[in-house]
Enzyme design. Structure first.
Site, PDB file in Angstrom:
ATOM      1  CE  LYS A 150      -4.567   0.440   0.309  1.00 20.79           C
ATOM      2  NZ  LYS A 150      -5.594  -0.459  -0.178  1.00 20.79           N
ATOM      3  CB  VAL A 198     -19.560  -1.913  -4.120  1.00 16.89           C
ATOM      4  CG1 VAL A 198     -19.848  -3.362  -3.738  1.00 16.89           C
ATOM      5  CG2 VAL A 198     -18.129  -1.772  -4.622  1.00 16.89           C
ATOM      6  N   GLY A 226     -23.153   3.398  -3.546  1.00 16.69           N
ATOM      7  CA  GLY A 226     -22.103   3.840  -4.474  1.00 16.69           C
ATOM      8  C   GLY A 226     -21.834   2.792  -5.537  1.00 16.69           C
ATOM      9  N   GLY A 262     -24.974   2.613   1.906  1.00 18.95           N
ATOM     10  CA  GLY A 262     -24.142   3.141   0.818  1.00 18.95           C
ATOM     11  C   GLY A 262     -24.549   2.590  -0.532  1.00 18.95           C
TER      12      GLY A 262
END
Ligand code: NAI
Length: 381
Positions: free
Chosen positions: A81, A188, A186, A184
């Site tokens: 990351k 997904v 969004g 949510g």
């Protein structure tokens, strides 16, 4: 820093700095947690951090999560990351993105493919396209596409595994008798909502975005306030918005049997997994159920590296479906071993990292868990 690296078993942390336009000081960390399964793949966060230690911790913690995610999804990638620390005096809108991501692309290129970068909080496809001019080691430029459909497919597969395990039935015919609550709508969450409705499910959702709520309402989805969404009575709670949403306060208000959603790091701390098990709420570890995006990105990256669209078969869809089997094995192991599900998942990930994907092929081989196991500690009363 070395103590922290040791405790999290992080292999390497690379730090970079540059003076950018306007004399602003840009800094970045690239953490590589483990490359036993392949080169590290993980997103690039670009944020303001109050202190550079927080940025470093974020990079290491998230890199570790990527190692575990790849191991359990059997993706031949390591965990990595990166974080870019935006100069504190500079608003994100004032950042010279052409400079920033060209420079960051050069940082990635210096690691010779040990780390493959991708999109994350604070970065977008256009940033990845700038990086792609400096290095081939980028997995979410516009030539790769949106991972959200693959992530949503994984969430649907994971929900099915959780329903089959919890109710000890084949759930396909039963969606119409189940209630799902989605936090949510969004990239997904919206796809999951649509697919659940197509299966005839009763769906409730919340999103601060009014337009998304109107679209969902038109599909027959009941909309509730964002503050109330987690406490709705339902069979499956599907968190698809933010991390840390299942915390010490909300756990007392949960009225669901299963939690299965895409949001990263849903549990505010490790102790919550134990609490959920005690309350007989079946939790699907986020890094298993949301691995579809990683599976897709890795598959597409390798296809592009092969320079021939036909050279590597794009088989990500089958791999995404294997999330079902992985979750089933984890649920059953947790039951047999009397451990919470997160603990079992973490132990299995560590085992795969140590032994490699081939030698640890069957997750439960050493534990002789029968795939025919019926019933479970989460059975409805
Ligand atoms: P997104 O940013 O497209 O959607 C998030 C949605 O949540 C937005 O519509 C936003 O308005 C809504 N939201 C924000 N606060 C909320 C609240 N308090 N209550 C209800 N809704 C709220 O993100 P995306 O791509 O759909 O991802 C969702 C989650 O899944 C994130 O946590 C992300 O890290 C994780 N994830 C996504 C992957 C992907 O392929 N997109 C892959 C793996 C994990």
């Amino acid at each position: 820093m070395f103590k922290r690296m040791q405790s999290m078993q992080v292999q390497a942390v690379h730090s970079f700095q540059a003076i950018g336009p306007g004399n602003h000081d840009y800094r970045a960390f690239i953490a590589i947690h483990n490359t036993n399964l392949g080169p590290a793949l993980g997103g690039c966060r670009c944020l303001h951090y109050a202190h550079e230690q927080l940025a470093l911790d974020d990079a290491m913690r998230l890199a570790q999560g990527m190692s575990y995610k790849a191991a359990l999804a059997k993706v031949p990638q390591g965990g990595g990351k990166s974080v870019i620390l935006l100069p504190n005096k500079l608003a994100p809108a004032e950042v010279d993105r052409e400079f920033l991501f060209s420079w960051f692309g050069q940082c990635v290129e210096q690691l010779n493919g040990q780390y493959i970068t991708a999109m994350d909080v604070g970065t977008q496809v256009s940033d990845m396209d700038i990086i792609a001019k400096q290095t081939v080691h980028v997995a979410s430029a516009s030539n790769i596409g949106d991972p959200a459909p693959a992530t949503a497919q994984g969430v649907m597969t994971g929900i099915k595994a959780a329903l089959d395990f919890y109710f000890s039935t084949n759930s396909l015919a039963e969606y119409s008798s189940k209630r799902f609550v989605i936090q949510g709508l969004g990239h997904v969450g919206w796809r999951v909502a649509q697919q659940l409705r197509q299966l005839g499910a009763d769906v409730i959702a919340a999103d601060p975005d009014k337009e998304k709520c109107q679209q969902a309402h038109a599909l027959g989805i009941k909309i509730v306030d964002a503050e109330d969404v987690l406490s709705q009575t339902c069979d499956v709670l599907v968190p698809c918005a933010l991390g840390g949403v299942i915390d010490d306060d909300i756990i007392n208000q949960l009225d669901c049997k299963i939690i299965a959603g895409s949001a990263n790091n849903q549990l505010a701390h490790e102790g919550i997994a134990e609490e959920l098990a005690a309350r007989k709420i079946l939790y699907t570890p986020d890094y298993i159920i949301n691995a579809g995006g990683l599976i897709f990105a890795s598959d597409q990256y390798h296809r592009l590296q092969a320079c021939d669209k036909n050279a590597v078969e794009t088989s990500y869809s089958d791999k995404v479906e294997s999330i079902y089997q992985t979750l089933m094995e984890v649920f059953k192991l947790a039951k047999v071993q009397g451990k919470n599900i997160n603990q079992v998942a973490n132990e299995l990930a560590l085992r795969r990292l140590a032994l490699g994907l081939d030698k640890s092929d069957t997750l439960s081989s050493s534990n002789k868990v029968s795939m025919a196991t019926k019933g479970n500690v989460y059975d409805a009363a």
